[in-house]
Design a protein around this motif. Structure first.
Motif, PDB file in Angstrom:
ATOM      1  N   ALA A 121      13.601  11.022 -11.792  1.00  0.00           N
ATOM      2  CA  ALA A 121      13.983  11.859 -10.784  1.00  0.00           C
ATOM      3  C   ALA A 121      13.212  13.113 -10.676  1.00  0.00           C
ATOM      4  N   LEU A 122      13.438  13.726 -11.905  1.00  0.00           N
ATOM      5  CA  LEU A 122      12.926  15.233 -12.276  1.00  0.00           C
ATOM      6  C   LEU A 122      11.487  15.036 -12.446  1.00  0.00           C
ATOM      7  N   GLU A 123      11.030  14.089 -13.162  1.00  0.00           N
ATOM      8  CA  GLU A 123       9.460  13.943 -13.309  1.00  0.00           C
ATOM      9  C   GLU A 123       8.818  13.729 -12.068  1.00  0.00           C
ATOM     10  N   MET A 124       9.277  12.792 -11.280  1.00  0.00           N
ATOM     11  CA  MET A 124       8.669  12.420  -9.995  1.00  0.00           C
ATOM     12  C   MET A 124       8.703  13.822  -8.900  1.00  0.00           C
ATOM     13  N   CYS A 125       9.756  14.742  -8.962  1.00  0.00           N
ATOM     14  CA  CYS A 125       9.826  15.689  -7.977  1.00  0.00           C
ATOM     15  C   CYS A 125       9.055  16.850  -8.573  1.00  0.00           C
ATOM     16  N   VAL A 126       8.904  17.355  -9.918  1.00  0.00           N
ATOM     17  CA  VAL A 126       8.232  18.173 -10.663  1.00  0.00           C
ATOM     18  C   VAL A 126       6.736  18.070 -10.513  1.00  0.00           C
ATOM     19  N   THR A 127       6.401  16.721 -10.769  1.00  0.00           N
ATOM     20  CA  THR A 127       4.830  16.547 -10.783  1.00  0.00           C
ATOM     21  C   THR A 127       4.157  16.131  -9.399  1.00  0.00           C
ATOM     22  N   ASP A 161       0.843  -1.376   0.167  1.00  0.00           N
ATOM     23  CA  ASP A 161       0.059  -0.141  -0.114  1.00  0.00           C
ATOM     24  C   ASP A 161       0.909   1.259   0.024  1.00  0.00           C
ATOM     25  N   VAL A 162       2.289   1.183  -0.272  1.00  0.00           N
ATOM     26  CA  VAL A 162       3.241   2.335  -0.175  1.00  0.00           C
ATOM     27  C   VAL A 162       2.417   3.234  -1.262  1.00  0.00           C
ATOM     28  N   GLN A 163       2.818   4.712  -0.895  1.00  0.00           N
ATOM     29  CA  GLN A 163       2.874   5.647  -1.845  1.00  0.00           C
ATOM     30  C   GLN A 163       3.921   6.739  -1.626  1.00  0.00           C
ATOM     31  N   PHE A 164       4.835   6.737  -2.354  1.00  0.00           N
ATOM     32  CA  PHE A 164       5.828   7.747  -2.220  1.00  0.00           C
ATOM     33  C   PHE A 164       5.544   8.915  -3.235  1.00  0.00           C
ATOM     34  N   ALA A 165       5.840  10.177  -2.605  1.00  0.00           N
ATOM     35  CA  ALA A 165       5.663  11.443  -3.347  1.00  0.00           C
ATOM     36  C   ALA A 165       6.682  12.541  -2.974  1.00  0.00           C
ATOM     37  N   MET A 166       7.149  13.128  -3.922  1.00  0.00           N
ATOM     38  CA  MET A 166       7.881  14.486  -3.575  1.00  0.00           C
ATOM     39  C   MET A 166       7.242  15.598  -3.899  1.00  0.00           C
ATOM     40  N   ARG A 167       6.706  16.155  -2.800  1.00  0.00           N
ATOM     41  CA  ARG A 167       5.882  17.472  -3.100  1.00  0.00           C
ATOM     42  C   ARG A 167       6.061  18.760  -2.920  1.00  0.00           C
ATOM     43  N   GLU A 168       7.374  18.904  -2.807  1.00  0.00           N
ATOM     44  CA  GLU A 168       7.963  20.083  -2.332  1.00  0.00           C
ATOM     45  C   GLU A 168       7.691  21.177  -3.360  1.00  0.00           C
ATOM     46  N   THR A 169       7.879  20.975  -4.631  1.00  0.00           N
ATOM     47  CA  THR A 169       7.889  21.997  -5.674  1.00  0.00           C
ATOM     48  C   THR A 169       6.466  22.365  -5.743  1.00  0.00           C
ATOM     49  N   GLY A 170       5.655  21.745  -5.239  1.00  0.00           N
ATOM     50  CA  GLY A 170       4.017  21.989  -5.497  1.00  0.00           C
ATOM     51  C   GLY A 170       3.812  23.240  -4.074  1.00  0.00           C
ATOM     52  N   LEU A 171       4.623  23.342  -3.321  1.00  0.00           N
ATOM     53  CA  LEU A 171       4.852  24.347  -2.252  1.00  0.00           C
ATOM     54  C   LEU A 171       5.875  25.457  -2.532  1.00  0.00           C
ATOM     55  N   GLY A 172       6.285  25.474  -3.735  1.00  0.00           N
ATOM     56  CA  GLY A 172       7.148  26.297  -3.959  1.00  0.00           C
ATOM     57  C   GLY A 172       8.579  26.240  -3.583  1.00  0.00           C
ATOM     58  N   LEU A 173       8.982  24.931  -3.143  1.00  0.00           N
ATOM     59  CA  LEU A 173      10.506  24.711  -2.630  1.00  0.00           C
ATOM     60  C   LEU A 173      11.005  23.664  -3.285  1.00  0.00           C
ATOM     61  N   VAL A 174      12.266  23.259  -2.729  1.00  0.00           N
ATOM     62  CA  VAL A 174      12.799  21.884  -3.086  1.00  0.00           C
ATOM     63  C   VAL A 174      13.176  21.042  -2.150  1.00  0.00           C
ATOM     64  N   PRO A 175      13.235  19.687  -2.623  1.00  0.00           N
ATOM     65  CA  PRO A 175      13.849  18.800  -1.520  1.00  0.00           C
ATOM     66  C   PRO A 175      15.139  19.084  -1.103  1.00  0.00           C
ATOM     67  N   ASP A 176      15.217  19.165   0.308  1.00  0.00           N
ATOM     68  CA  ASP A 176      16.373  19.645   0.484  1.00  0.00           C
ATOM     69  C   ASP A 176      16.876  18.933   1.725  1.00  0.00           C
ATOM     70  N   LEU A 177      16.474  17.676   2.152  1.00  0.00           N
ATOM     71  CA  LEU A 177      16.733  16.713   3.249  1.00  0.00           C
ATOM     72  C   LEU A 177      17.540  15.826   2.890  1.00  0.00           C
ATOM     73  N   THR A 178      18.254  16.155   1.710  1.00  0.00           N
ATOM     74  CA  THR A 178      19.509  15.186   1.270  1.00  0.00           C
ATOM     75  C   THR A 178      18.883  14.102   0.375  1.00  0.00           C
ATOM     76  N   GLY A 179      17.579  13.907   0.054  1.00  0.00           N
ATOM     77  CA  GLY A 179      16.984  13.244  -0.881  1.00  0.00           C
ATOM     78  C   GLY A 179      17.414  13.262  -2.325  1.00  0.00           C
ATOM     79  N   THR A 180      17.914  14.308  -2.642  1.00  0.00           N
ATOM     80  CA  THR A 180      17.999  14.390  -4.337  1.00  0.00           C
ATOM     81  C   THR A 180      18.953  13.498  -4.783  1.00  0.00           C
ATOM     82  N   ARG A 181      20.062  13.327  -4.075  1.00  0.00           N
ATOM     83  CA  ARG A 181      21.052  12.403  -4.790  1.00  0.00           C
ATOM     84  C   ARG A 181      20.869  10.831  -4.537  1.00  0.00           C
ATOM     85  N   PRO A 182      20.090  10.478  -3.586  1.00  0.00           N
ATOM     86  CA  PRO A 182      19.803   8.989  -3.579  1.00  0.00           C
ATOM     87  C   PRO A 182      18.722   8.524  -4.506  1.00  0.00           C
TER      88      PRO A 182
END
Length: 259
Positions: free
Chosen positions: A172-178, A141-162
């Motif tokens: 990765a770009l598509e996941m983060c932007v959408t 039932d897992v649901q991952f999502a990177m929602r920072e850009t929707g808040l006008g932010l960026v992922p900044d908690l060391t998650g971009t490299r992994p």
């Protein structure tokens, strides 16, 4: 008895295995600066015999991400709101974010193997915390999502490299932007999840993996993790030299010639 239990984090240790639990299920384990400081402290409190750390969230979600209270004018009790932080000098803001990041970096230590047991939502900071671990075993039932850009932010908690290392730059770009949800089948297919199991079997699957991780000699595991973590940043000659040096240390140790 827990070694630590505060601000939504509980740390317990059973011989060579430590369990870090996000324990605020009523808030779907939403994260705050206080929780990040508690996670950092958990890393510092690990006894030397710990080889594997398992991270999980209580309740139906691993972590719903950053508590939105951070963006209100009041913020959290005793904490500056993120809106207030934005008004501080650039160097001070940088130092604060660096402190937050410490909660996400110690999971990559070469003397530990870290495993995230993920079920339900792992959003934003929750996704990045799962990415901080070496391995991820996920419920179906897992649901991952990177929602920072929707808040006008960026992922900044060391998650971009992994994230890029696991799924590649374009995905990765598509996941983060959408900010879209990545569910179990895609997570396993793209490498975000090492394994996907029915939710009722998650704890058993993690226990089986932990037992397998504890099988080999600790020094061999630590050296192997160090080689793999540096493999993408070293040149080929540097990587070959690192392999030779690591194997030399292992051979001397097996021959009883270690320091």
């Amino acid at each position: 008895m827990p070694l630590l239990e505060r601000d939504g984090v509980r740390l317990t240790v059973d011989d060579a295995v430590a369990h870090v639990t996000l324990c605020a299920p009523a808030r779907r384990n939403a994260q705050s600066p206080a929780l990040w400081r508690a996670l950092t402290e958990a890393g510092r409190l690990l006894p030397g015999q710990v080889r594997v750390v398992v991270l999980r969230g209580e309740g139906i979600s691993f972590s719903a991400g950053l508590d939105r209270q951070a963006f209100t004018p009041k913020g959290f009790d005793g904490e500056p709101s993120f809106l207030e932080l934005a008004r501080r000098p650039e160097a001070e803001l940088d130092a604060v974010i660096a402190e937050y990041q410490e909660a996400f970096t110690w999971w990559r230590r070469t003397d530990l193997i870290t495993v995230a047991a993920v079920r339900g939502h792992a959003i934003g900071a929750g996704f990045q915390l799962a990415l901080a671990c070496d391995l991820r075993v996920c419920a179906d039932d897992v649901q991952f999502a990177m929602r920072e850009t929707g808040l006008g932010l960026v992922p900044d908690l060391t998650g971009t490299r992994p994230l890029v290392e696991l799924v590649g730059y374009a995905r990765a770009l598509e996941m983060c932007v959408t900010g879209r949800f990545v569910r179990a089948e895609e997570a396993e297919r793209t490498g975000l999840a090492n394994a996907v199991v029915p939710a009722a079997e998650l704890d058993a699957a993690v226990a089986d993996l932990v037992a397998a991780l504890l099988g080999p000699a600790r020094d061999a595991v630590n050296e192997t993790k160090g080689l793999l973590r540096g493999a993408l940043t070293r040149t080929e000659p540097q990587q070959y030299a690192a392999e030779r040096a690591a194997q030399g240390r292992r051979l001397r140790d097996l021959a009883g010639l270690g320091e």
